[in-house]
Scaffold this active site. Structure first.
Site, mmCIF file in Angstrom:
data_model
loop_
_atom_site.group_PDB
_atom_site.id
_atom_site.type_symbol
_atom_site.label_atom_id
_atom_site.label_comp_id
_atom_site.label_asym_id
_atom_site.label_seq_id
_atom_site.Cartn_x
_atom_site.Cartn_y
_atom_site.Cartn_z
ATOM 1 N N ARG A 21 -10.228 -11.012 -36.138
ATOM 2 C CA ARG A 21 -9.081 -10.446 -35.772
ATOM 3 C C ARG A 21 -8.038 -11.989 -35.895
ATOM 4 N NH1 ARG A 21 -12.177 -7.119 -34.206
ATOM 5 N NH2 ARG A 21 -13.730 -8.908 -34.094
ATOM 6 N N THR A 22 -8.251 -13.028 -35.083
ATOM 7 C CA THR A 22 -7.407 -13.991 -34.643
ATOM 8 C C THR A 22 -6.996 -14.461 -36.128
ATOM 9 O OG1 THR A 22 -8.335 -14.207 -32.664
ATOM 10 C CG2 THR A 22 -6.724 -16.010 -33.212
ATOM 11 N N LYS B 30 -18.363 -34.343 -43.118
ATOM 12 C CA LYS B 30 -18.573 -35.907 -43.651
ATOM 13 C C LYS B 30 -18.366 -36.605 -42.476
ATOM 14 C CE LYS B 30 -16.533 -34.584 -48.171
ATOM 15 N NZ LYS B 30 -15.229 -34.874 -48.770
ATOM 16 N N ARG C 36 -8.986 -22.941 -34.080
ATOM 17 C CA ARG C 36 -10.099 -22.488 -33.410
ATOM 18 C C ARG C 36 -11.223 -23.591 -33.334
ATOM 19 N NH1 ARG C 36 -12.513 -16.578 -32.937
ATOM 20 N NH2 ARG C 36 -10.385 -16.248 -31.836
ATOM 21 N N HIS D 86 -7.581 -18.938 -24.616
ATOM 22 C CA HIS D 86 -7.163 -18.064 -25.509
ATOM 23 C C HIS D 86 -5.786 -17.413 -25.362
ATOM 24 C CE1 HIS D 86 -7.278 -15.925 -29.388
ATOM 25 N NE2 HIS D 86 -8.659 -15.263 -29.324
HETATM 26 N N1 CP Z 1 -10.513 -11.442 -29.967
HETATM 27 C C1 CP Z 1 -10.607 -12.506 -30.900
HETATM 28 O O1 CP Z 1 -10.561 -13.383 -30.706
HETATM 29 O O2 CP Z 1 -11.437 -11.861 -31.859
HETATM 30 P P1 CP Z 1 -12.097 -12.852 -33.196
HETATM 31 O O3 CP Z 1 -13.063 -13.993 -32.651
HETATM 32 O O4 CP Z 1 -12.438 -11.804 -34.181
HETATM 33 O O5 CP Z 1 -10.817 -13.671 -33.451
#
Ligand code: CP
Length: 320
Positions: free
Chosen positions: A58-59, A86, A107, A135
């Site tokens: 999603r993100t 590396k 991320r 998040h």
């Molecule tokens: N909600 C969320 O962060 O989903 P993903 O891990 O698929 O990005």
């Protein structure tokens, strides 16, 4: 006048009510635009570096789609095929990518890495989840969904009549850390009910902040007692990847399951949210219930991220 131009988005602690209004108003505009199939070149000439050192559907994809829907372009970087393999540091990776792009999304599995990377970057950097930390863009889309979909939230940013029940892995769940902290920034926040197995309780580093801000907070392991009083149920997955051993995960996996039967004990006008992905904590037999808002919530992620990219890059919103 609220502004996000040039800002790194590392934590929900950076947001005040003026900024939230700006993000939500802009996201509503983005939603209208996409739903009416209007095209936009608002971010034409801009490039986003989407840097993912942990899996995501999603993100990652919603940031990608958000940038493209506004006429921009995307470079995608994955840990498995990057020079971090590396031995390159995250700071050097960011210093490299910022030469090629205008904004970065990161991320990473380690808490605190987004702040470290933002400090190394001259370009705005957005935290897309840092381990068990935060998040923030998920919390923004969660709150946007709550305001858009809860029948009693007719007043902008007013949640003080609501009981928000957070369920599941509250220890490792960065989405619930960010969401609870974000609600505590509101002048009229909801009441929070935290339901989890004892070993998966919300960390004291979060609950201490919530209590210091005067939030009404209850903690229990008994879902059956808490559910009937909930106005919003926010379900989370038990995060297998954060456990030290399979035995520790097995002891708590499946602790709670939301299904059509248990939901008969819940209010008829409440809503159910989940950041997704789910494993088995919400049964698919509940998906068709009008209270199930998790797929709308997921779609809203793209609109909120379109808003954040446009705002951080200082786009002229009158051109929308
Ligand atoms: N909600 C969320 O962060 O989903 P993903 O891990 O698929 O990005």
């Amino acid at each position: 006048m609220a502004s996000l131009t040039g800002m790194d988005i590392v934590s929900v602690e950076q947001f005040d009510e003026g900024m939230l209004r700006l993000v939500f108003d802009t996201a509503s505009e983005m939603k209208r635009m996409v739903r009416t199939r209007k095209k936009s070149d608002l971010l034409r000439g801009h490039i986003l570096a989407n840097v993912f050192f942990e899996p995501s559907t999603r993100t990652m994809c919603s940031f990608d789609a958000a940038m493209k829907r506004l006429g921009g372009e995307v470079i995608s970087v994955f840990e498995s095929s990057s020079s971090s393999k590396k031995g390159e540091s995250i700071e050097d990776t960011i210093r490299c990518l910022e030469c090629y792009c205008d904004v970065l999304v990161l991320r990473h599995p380690e808490k605190g890495t987004a702040a470290k990377a933002a400090a190394a970057s001259k370009k705005p950097l957005i935290n897309a989840g840092d381990g068990v930390g935060e998040h923030p863009t998920q919390a923004l889309l969660d709150l946007f969904t709550l305001f858009s979909n809860h029948p009693s939230t007719t007043d902008d940013l007013v949640l003080d009549g609501l009981n928000l029940l957070l369920l599941g892995d509250l220890k490792h769940g960065r989405t619930v850390h960010s969401l609870s902290l974000l609600t505590s920034k509101l002048s009229r926040p909801p009441r929070l009910t935290l339901v989890s197995p004892e070993v998966l309780r919300m960390p004291a580093s979060v609950t201490d902040v919530l209590r210091s801000r005067g939030l009404k907070l209850e903690e229990t392991a008994k879902l059956e007692e808490a559910l009937p009083g909930a106005d919003v149920l926010y379900v989370t997955r038990v995060q297998r990847e954060r456990f030290a051993s399979a035995d520790e995960y097995d002891a708590v996996k499946g602790a709670y399951t939301i299904d059509a039967a248990i939901m008969r004990t819940a209010k008829s006008d409440m809503i159910v949210m989940h950041p997704l992905p789910r494993v088995d904590e919400i049964s698919t037999d509940f998906d068709a219930d009008p209270r199930a808002q998790y797929f709308d919530q997921m779609e809203n992620g793209m609109y909120v991220r379109m808003a954040l990219l446009a705002l951080v890059l200082g786009a002229d919103l009158s051109k929308l």
